[in-house]
Design an enzyme around this catalytic site. Structure first.
Site, mmCIF file in Angstrom:
data_model
loop_
_atom_site.group_PDB
_atom_site.id
_atom_site.type_symbol
_atom_site.label_atom_id
_atom_site.label_comp_id
_atom_site.label_asym_id
_atom_site.label_seq_id
_atom_site.Cartn_x
_atom_site.Cartn_y
_atom_site.Cartn_z
ATOM 1 C CG MET A 27 -40.778 22.704 -22.420
ATOM 2 S SD MET A 27 -40.984 24.491 -22.536
ATOM 3 C CE MET A 27 -42.733 24.612 -22.815
ATOM 4 C CG HIS A 31 -49.758 15.293 -22.099
ATOM 5 N ND1 HIS A 31 -49.534 14.843 -23.381
ATOM 6 C CD2 HIS A 31 -49.473 16.617 -22.122
ATOM 7 C CE1 HIS A 31 -49.171 15.848 -24.149
ATOM 8 N NE2 HIS A 31 -49.112 16.942 -23.411
ATOM 9 C CG HIS A 34 -45.019 14.777 -23.084
ATOM 10 N ND1 HIS A 34 -46.012 15.398 -22.366
ATOM 11 C CD2 HIS A 34 -44.299 15.768 -23.671
ATOM 12 C CE1 HIS A 34 -45.894 16.711 -22.497
ATOM 13 N NE2 HIS A 34 -44.872 16.968 -23.289
ATOM 14 C CD GLN A 58 -39.860 26.620 -25.485
ATOM 15 O OE1 GLN A 58 -38.809 25.999 -25.490
ATOM 16 N NE2 GLN A 58 -40.993 26.063 -25.904
ATOM 17 N N GLY A 146 -43.560 16.016 -31.337
ATOM 18 C CA GLY A 146 -44.964 15.760 -31.656
ATOM 19 C C GLY A 146 -45.450 16.597 -32.829
ATOM 20 C CD GLN A 152 -41.594 22.501 -30.547
ATOM 21 O OE1 GLN A 152 -41.627 23.453 -29.799
ATOM 22 N NE2 GLN A 152 -41.817 21.272 -30.115
ATOM 23 C CB VAL A 175 -51.955 11.448 -28.057
ATOM 24 C CG1 VAL A 175 -52.900 10.591 -27.218
ATOM 25 C CG2 VAL A 175 -50.747 10.630 -28.507
ATOM 26 C CG LEU A 183 -53.781 14.057 -24.987
ATOM 27 C CD1 LEU A 183 -53.037 12.921 -24.279
ATOM 28 C CD2 LEU A 183 -55.009 14.428 -24.191
ATOM 29 C CB SER A 185 -48.376 20.715 -20.739
ATOM 30 O OG SER A 185 -47.593 19.618 -21.164
HETATM 31 O O1 PAF Z 1 -42.373 21.104 -27.348
HETATM 32 C C1 PAF Z 1 -41.826 21.388 -26.278
HETATM 33 O O2 PAF Z 1 -42.173 20.882 -25.211
HETATM 34 C C2 PAF Z 1 -40.696 22.405 -26.276
HETATM 35 O O3 PAF Z 1 -40.920 23.411 -27.183
HETATM 36 C C3 PAF Z 1 -39.304 21.761 -26.469
HETATM 37 C C4 PAF Z 1 -39.179 21.135 -27.859
HETATM 38 C C5 PAF Z 1 -39.056 20.717 -25.414
HETATM 39 C C6 PAF Z 1 -38.216 22.842 -26.358
HETATM 40 O O4 PAF Z 1 -38.244 23.470 -25.111
#
Ligand code: PAF
Length: 275
Positions: A27, A31, A34, A58, A146, A152, A175, A183, A185
């Site tokens: 999204m 950082h 990612h 979401q 992650g 998730q 991380v 970490l 966002s």
């Molecule tokens: O983990 C995330 O950043 C979000 O939930 C994802 C997997 C990109 C779906 O929007």
């Protein structure tokens, strides 16, 4: 590195990509966590594609969709440095052509009713729906997610398995900052005072995990005692579950998971525990 926005532009680029293709859905607000996903994909795949899309589906009505950080220029610099081949940054109507959502969504099943599902109803249906769409549109060989968002990762693995999506899901370890904070966002929402308090989450998890030789009850007691000494933290849940998020086993791999609020910021974290 190619940067595209519309579905049609992505489809044109997709036609020329070499396999295996690794997809890192994000999204944005990228950082070092990612970066670890992109590095893992880069090490294993001929082509690395990342999506950069804040998915409205979401977020609950009272959640942080409007203030979620959007930092595309900085994200593109990080992606270029990581050797990404394609960044797809679609608009909401590129992803959901009929408007803000989808009349068909992917249900997370019972795994979506626990932990985050009790506090964020509908969240995982929104995640799975957008991830399924990106899997269908990108058609990757591997998808990278992650462990920080452990539930998730678990629901995505189950969707891929039970809906026969035919790709590999790769989990990448969390991380952390030097003091242990995972970490995220959302860490950038924290005031200086809240940032100092936020270390209590990982400290509680590591304290709990360190008590694992004494069993599940001792793990939860140690983590709870550590949290009780921390000011400013409102805990949504602290739970010890099996590594598959089933009931807590007596022995073997388990996961200690926490969600807590500091002011208006909600953070989650988890660690492995060997019982
Ligand atoms: O983990 C995330 O950043 C979000 O939930 C994802 C997997 C990109 C779906 O929007």
């Amino acid at each position: 590195m190619k940067v595209v926005q519309t579905r049609d532009d992505f489809a044109r680029v997709r036609a020329g990509l070499a396999a295996p293709i690794g997809l890192v859905p994000t999204m944005g607000a990228l950082h070092a966590g990612h970066r670890a996903l992109l590095d893992a994909a880069r090490a294993e795949c001929a082509t690395v594609v990342t999506t950069n899309f804040v998915n409205p589906l979401q977020f609950g009505p009272s959640e942080d969709l409007a203030r979620y950080p959007r930092t595309l220029d900085a994200d593109l610099a990080l992606c270029a440095d990581a050797g990404v081949d394609v960044v797809w940054a679609p608009s909401v109507t590129d992803v959901y052509p009929t408007g803000g959502g989808s009349s068909i969504t992917v249900s997370p099943g019972p795994l979506g009713d626990i932990l985050e599902g009790t506090v964020r109803p509908g969240h995982f249906a929104g995640v799975l729906t957008v991830v399924a769409k990106f899997f269908n549109l990108v058609r990757p060989d591997r998808g990278y997610f992650g462990e920080k968002d452990y539930q998730q990762l678990a629901v995505i693995r189950r969707m891929v398995d039970e809906l026969d999506m035919g790709l590999s899901v790769v989990g990448v370890p969390t991380v952390r900052e030097d003091d242990g904070l995972a970490l995220s966002s959302r860490n950038r929402y924290l005031s200086d005072g809240e940032r100092a308090q936020a270390v209590a989450l990982s400290r509680a998890l590591f304290t709990g995990a360190a008590a694992s030789a004494a069993g599940a009850k001792a793990v939860l007691a140690a983590a709870t005692a550590q949290l009780a000494a921390a000011p400013g933290i409102a805990v949504d849940y602290l739970e010890l579950r099996g590594a598959d998020l089933g009931e807590t086993p007596e022995h073997g791999p388990a996961r200690l998971l926490i969600a807590a609020r500091l002011g208006s910021t909600r953070l989650i974290d988890n660690v492995p525990v060997e019982l």
